[in-house]
Write an enzyme that holds these catalytic residues in place. Sequence first.
Site, short mmCIF file in Angstrom:
data_model
loop_
_atom_site.label_atom_id
_atom_site.label_comp_id
_atom_site.label_asym_id
_atom_site.label_seq_id
_atom_site.Cartn_x
_atom_site.Cartn_y
_atom_site.Cartn_z
N PHE A 1 -0.71 -5.14 7.80
CA PHE A 1 -0.21 -3.90 6.51
C PHE A 1 0.00 -4.58 5.60
O PHE A 1 -0.25 -5.96 5.31
CB PHE A 1 0.93 -3.32 7.31
CG PHE A 1 0.67 -1.89 8.21
CD1 PHE A 1 -0.58 -1.98 8.83
CD2 PHE A 1 1.76 -1.24 8.50
CE1 PHE A 1 -0.81 -0.90 9.83
CE2 PHE A 1 1.50 -0.02 9.29
CZ PHE A 1 0.23 0.02 9.95
N MET B 1 -10.18 2.72 2.53
CA MET B 1 -9.28 1.85 1.84
C MET B 1 -8.10 2.82 1.65
O MET B 1 -8.01 3.85 1.19
CB MET B 1 -9.89 1.71 0.38
CG MET B 1 -9.09 1.34 -0.92
SD MET B 1 -9.76 1.27 -2.38
CE MET B 1 -10.59 -0.22 -2.40
N ASN B 2 -6.71 1.79 1.73
CA ASN B 2 -5.57 2.65 1.16
C ASN B 2 -5.05 1.74 0.25
O ASN B 2 -5.38 1.09 -0.62
CB ASN B 2 -4.77 3.22 2.29
CG ASN B 2 -4.29 2.63 3.37
OD1 ASN B 2 -4.87 2.29 4.31
ND2 ASN B 2 -2.90 2.21 3.34
N ASP B 3 -3.40 1.16 0.49
CA ASP B 3 -2.94 0.45 -0.70
C ASP B 3 -3.55 -0.69 -1.06
O ASP B 3 -4.30 -1.44 -0.29
CB ASP B 3 -1.58 0.05 0.06
CG ASP B 3 -0.68 1.06 0.76
OD1 ASP B 3 -1.22 2.05 0.92
OD2 ASP B 3 0.13 0.67 1.66
N GLN C 1 -5.54 -2.43 1.85
CA GLN C 1 -5.53 -1.88 3.20
C GLN C 1 -7.07 -1.45 3.56
O GLN C 1 -7.47 -0.24 2.71
CB GLN C 1 -4.35 -0.63 3.49
CG GLN C 1 -3.08 -1.54 3.21
CD GLN C 1 -2.81 -2.13 4.56
OE1 GLN C 1 -2.47 -1.59 5.71
NE2 GLN C 1 -2.99 -3.62 4.27
#
Length: 496
Positions: free
Chosen positions: A97, A36-38, A54
Site C-alpha cells: 500500500f 492506478m490509484n494514489d 498504487q
Amino acid sequence: MSELLDKAREYEAAREKQILPQDRPAFHLSPRAGWMNDPNGFCFYNGKYHLFYQYHPYRTVWDLMYWGHAVSTDLLHWDYLPAALAPDMPYDCAGCFSGSALTLPDGRHALYYTGVQKELCPDGIERDVQTQNIAVGDGINYTKYEGNPVLTDADLPDGGSRVDFRDPKAWQEADGTYRMLAANKNSFDGSQLLLFKSIDGFDWKFESVFDSNRDRIGKMWECPDFFSLDGKYILLSSAQDMLPQGLEYHNGNGNFYITGTFDEKTGQFREEGNHAIDCGIDFYAAQTVVTPDGRRVMIGWLQNWDTCSGYKPPVPWFGQMTVPRELSLRSDGILIQNPVREIENLRNNRVAYDDVVVDNTETALPGVEGRCVDLTVEIEVADPQDLYRKFAVRFAKNEKYHTDVSFRPAESVLKIDRKFAGSRRAIVHQRRAEVSHENGRIKLRLILDRFSAEIFVNDGEKVMTAAVFTEQEAREITFLAEGKAKIRVVKYDLDC
Ligand code: FRU
C-alpha cells in the site's frame, strides 16, 4: 528479484505497447498498464523526479497492489520504469500500500510503504493487518529490508487499530534524524495520525499522537503529508466517509488540508484552520515534493473512490494523476495552488481576445478550441450597474456532449457539471464551490487534458478537478451568460 515482480515487469512492458499514446492523457501520468490509484514516494532522486503509484498491472480495477514507477525531468513528460514493488513477502502478500521515499545519507533510495497481510481473527473473520516496511534501492530496483516490518501493532498507542495502520510519510529533519507520520484508526474518535522517530531511517519508535479527527472531517484519515510552507505547517490528508459541510466538504471520500503550528516538545500539531484541497469531483491522496529550486509541488490522484466502482471509462487504463501544482500559503491561511510553471514550455498557438461581451447566445471564438489547452478567462460585468446572473464556459463540446463550468455571482458559487460529458452511470457529475469575486470579477484558468479538467480560480485560491471521458472529437469551447458579461480570453494549446 521475485517471480511476482519479474512477471509484472514483463507483463507491463508488453501491455504498454498495446496502448496507443493518443488513448492516454497527453501530460498527466496514467498507469503503464491496468489500474492506478494514489501517488506514492513522490521525490527528487539522482537528478530526476520519481513518482511511484498504487498499481495493479493486470486489470483496470483495484486488486492486489504493486508500486508502479515513472520518472520525469519536468513533472509533465513521464517515462515509465519497471514496477518497483510487488506483494511478494509474507508481510505484504495482500498488497504493497501507499507510502513515501527518502534519500539515505549513503545515496541509496528508501521506500517506506504499508504491507498488508490477511489474518484469521478469533471471531472467524479474515481481516487485513497493516504494518510499515522499507525497501532500499538505486532508483530502479529495490530490495526489501531484512528487518521488515519496521512498525507493527506492537508500536501502536492504546486503542490503535492493527487493521487500519498505513500510508507512512517519512522525512528527514535538519538535524539528520527522521520522522514518519502514519494513519491509524482508533477505538475512540475515528482516526489519528501517529508520529514516529528514527535516528537511522530503519529503527522507528512511537513518538506521539500528532493529530486526530475527533469525529470531524470524515472517519479514517489516509495518506498524510506534512511540511512547512511560508511560515506555517501544513497537513494534507484524505478522508473516508465524509459528511457534507456547506460547500466545503462532500459526502464520501474527500481531501483536506489543515494549517497550524507544530509543537516539537509534545510532538503535537496545533490546528488553526481546515479546508478542502480541491473542491472538484476527482482528487485524492495528495503528496508533495520539494523541487531543486525550492518549490513545494503537490500531485494527487485524479479520481475519487466513490466514482470508481461500477464505472468503466472508455479507456484501456484506469486512474491518472493531477497536473503537479506549486503551493504557497496566503497570509489568511489559504493554500494557493497553480500548475507547475514548467507547463508554460508546452504552450503553443496563443490566441487572445479582449473585451468580448457574452450573453445568452453561445459565443465561440475563432482559434479557441481543443482538448489539451491552457485557457484563462477573466470575467467581469459588461455594465457596472448590471450584474450578470450567470456566466459559463462550455468545453469538450460537440453537438452531443459538453461539460460546463458556470459561475453565479449573486451566490458566489462556481459549479462544474459533467452531466453531459458522456457518462452512462449515475456517479457524481456536478459539484459546487464557494468562490470570491468583486462585483462579478473572477478569473478562471482551465487546464484541459484529453481526459480531465482542472479549474484554477483567482490565481489558485480554489481548484476544481474532474475526470472527463468525453470522446475526443468533442473539442469546441464556447462562452455564454445570463445577462451580459465581459471577458478576456487567452488560450494556448498544450503540446506534449
Ligand atoms: C487511499 C488508500 C490508502 C491505501 C491505498 C490502497 O486511496 O486507501 O490508504 O494505502 O489506497 O491502494
